[in-house]
Design an enzyme around this catalytic site. Structure first.
Site, mmCIF file in Angstrom:
data_model
loop_
_atom_site.group_PDB
_atom_site.id
_atom_site.type_symbol
_atom_site.label_atom_id
_atom_site.label_comp_id
_atom_site.label_asym_id
_atom_site.label_seq_id
_atom_site.Cartn_x
_atom_site.Cartn_y
_atom_site.Cartn_z
ATOM 1 N N GLN A 138 -4.860 -1.899 9.292
ATOM 2 C CA GLN A 138 -4.703 -3.213 8.658
ATOM 3 C C GLN A 138 -5.275 -4.302 9.573
ATOM 4 O O GLN A 138 -4.904 -4.392 10.740
ATOM 5 C CB GLN A 138 -3.210 -3.460 8.384
ATOM 6 C CG GLN A 138 -2.920 -4.735 7.631
ATOM 7 C CD GLN A 138 -3.465 -4.713 6.199
ATOM 8 O OE1 GLN A 138 -3.338 -3.734 5.475
ATOM 9 N NE2 GLN A 138 -4.103 -5.800 5.817
ATOM 10 N N LYS A 150 0.845 -1.210 0.000
ATOM 11 C CA LYS A 150 0.000 0.000 0.000
ATOM 12 C C LYS A 150 0.878 1.256 0.000
ATOM 13 O O LYS A 150 0.583 2.229 -0.701
ATOM 14 C CB LYS A 150 -0.954 -0.034 1.205
ATOM 15 C CG LYS A 150 -2.064 -1.066 1.020
ATOM 16 C CD LYS A 150 -2.858 -1.380 2.279
ATOM 17 C CE LYS A 150 -3.789 -2.562 1.973
ATOM 18 N NZ LYS A 150 -4.549 -3.040 3.133
ATOM 19 N N ASP A 188 -11.319 2.057 3.430
ATOM 20 C CA ASP A 188 -11.579 0.626 3.221
ATOM 21 C C ASP A 188 -13.084 0.372 3.048
ATOM 22 O O ASP A 188 -13.477 -0.736 2.679
ATOM 23 C CB ASP A 188 -11.076 -0.196 4.427
ATOM 24 C CG ASP A 188 -9.681 -0.767 4.210
ATOM 25 O OD1 ASP A 188 -9.316 -0.984 3.040
ATOM 26 O OD2 ASP A 188 -8.983 -0.997 5.201
#
Ligand code: NAP
Length: 283
Positions: free
Chosen positions: A96, A52, A119
């Site tokens: 994460q 990322k 997300d």
């Protein structure tokens, strides 16, 4: 003869589009920032976070990484998220997953401001996906839709079967296919006669998390097969949920693993971060 759906190629085109726009914004003195939090030292999570960061560098975003020790408490993590929520120079925040067991991931997701939830995991953003009126794309499913569109694979009226009903992949995947007028069947571990259902699929999406789970006898001739899985085979080699060697020859299109859905997920995260910037810039 099957055709590969090349996730590297499609993700590159998405990232290049974003990079062009970001360079115009930078020329006007604007900066876009993604904050990434990782708790603990799970090696797979580390790889995802590094990928990322690399993608942020490529498109021209600033990335801030917060690598917290595994003993971090839920309160400490949420306090960091609140701090990032309040910072005007931070456009997107992601934590994460998975987080260590003593931390409630639902509380973490709920703590991220909905305008920075790149997300798209929060109840609010999931609800928006459900009604088809969304700002943030669910990254992995949206990556699949982008690949289908790039290869001119029409979903309208097709029998679409999704194996898996997770909140991150299976459910939002089904919604996006439905929004494109697919006739969608969602299957899971309690589904009876799974192969009878998957054999009817014009478009089959596997999001199971089991190496080589989908075998040739489960696939219709000419099907489009999308493999979301990221597993390790008996030799520790990365592989998908689809037994590629036996399935590919029955397909019209198939995604490889690696080089299929994985790179798309990250490209869509970049797209969401740019969207977050625009939402905040317009407020
Ligand atoms: P998950 O939360 O573990 O969900 C797996 C789903 O598969 C569940 O709904 C489960 O059913 C279903 N399932 C398990 N065994 C089954 C069986 N025998 N028959 C039918 N369905 C079965 O996993 P996930 O987060 O959705 O991820 C799925 C896979 O995609 C994993 O390999 C993951 O690493 C990968 N992934 C890849 C990306 C990417 O960017 N490429 C992104 C996210 C995830 P129940 O609900 O009944 O338990």
């Amino acid at each position: 003869m099957y055709q590969f759906i090349d996730g590297k190629l499609v993700s590159q085109s998405v990232k290049d589009r974003i990079r062009d726009e970001v360079s115009e914004l930078k020329a006007q003195g604007k900066e876009i920032t993604l904050a990434v939090i990782i708790v603990g030292d799970d090696p797979a999570s580390r790889v995802y976070v590094n990928n990322k960061k690399k993608a942020c560098e490529y498109v021209g975003f600033r990335s801030l990484e917060y690598a917290l020790p595994a003993e971090t408490t839920q309160e400490e993590l949420i306090s960091l998220i609140n701090e990032l929520n309040d910072r005007e120079d931070v456009n997107g925040i992601l934590c994460q997953l998975p987080v260590p067991k003593h931390i409630d991931d639902k509380a973490v997701i709920a703590a991220i401001s909905v305008e920075k939830d790149v997300d798209a995991f929060s109840s609010y953003n999931v609800g928006k996906i459900m009604i088809g009126d969304y700002d943030f794309l669910p990254c992995t499913p949206a990556g699949v839709m982008e690949m289908l569109s790039y290869y001119n694979i029409d979903v309208d009226g097709k029998n679409c079967v999704v194996i898996g009903r997770s909140n991150i992949v299976g459910k939002p995947m089904s919604m996006l296919l439905l929004h494109k007028n697919g006739t969608v069947t969602i299957t899971h571990s309690r589904t009876k006669n799974l192969a009878d259902i998957t054999k009817e699929a014009d478009i089959l999406v596997a999001a199971v998390g089991r190496a080589k789970f989908v075998t040739a006898d489960m696939v219709k001739d000419g099907a489009v097969v999308i493999d979301v899985g990221m597993n390790r085979d008996e030799n520790g080699k990365l592989c998908g949920d689809v037994d590629f060697n036996s399935v590919a020859e029955k397909c019209s299109y198939i995604t490889p693993v690696p080089g299929g859905v994985g790179p798309m997920t990250i490209a869509m995260l970049m797209q969401n971060t740019l969207k977050a910037y625009h939402i905040q810039d317009n407020q």
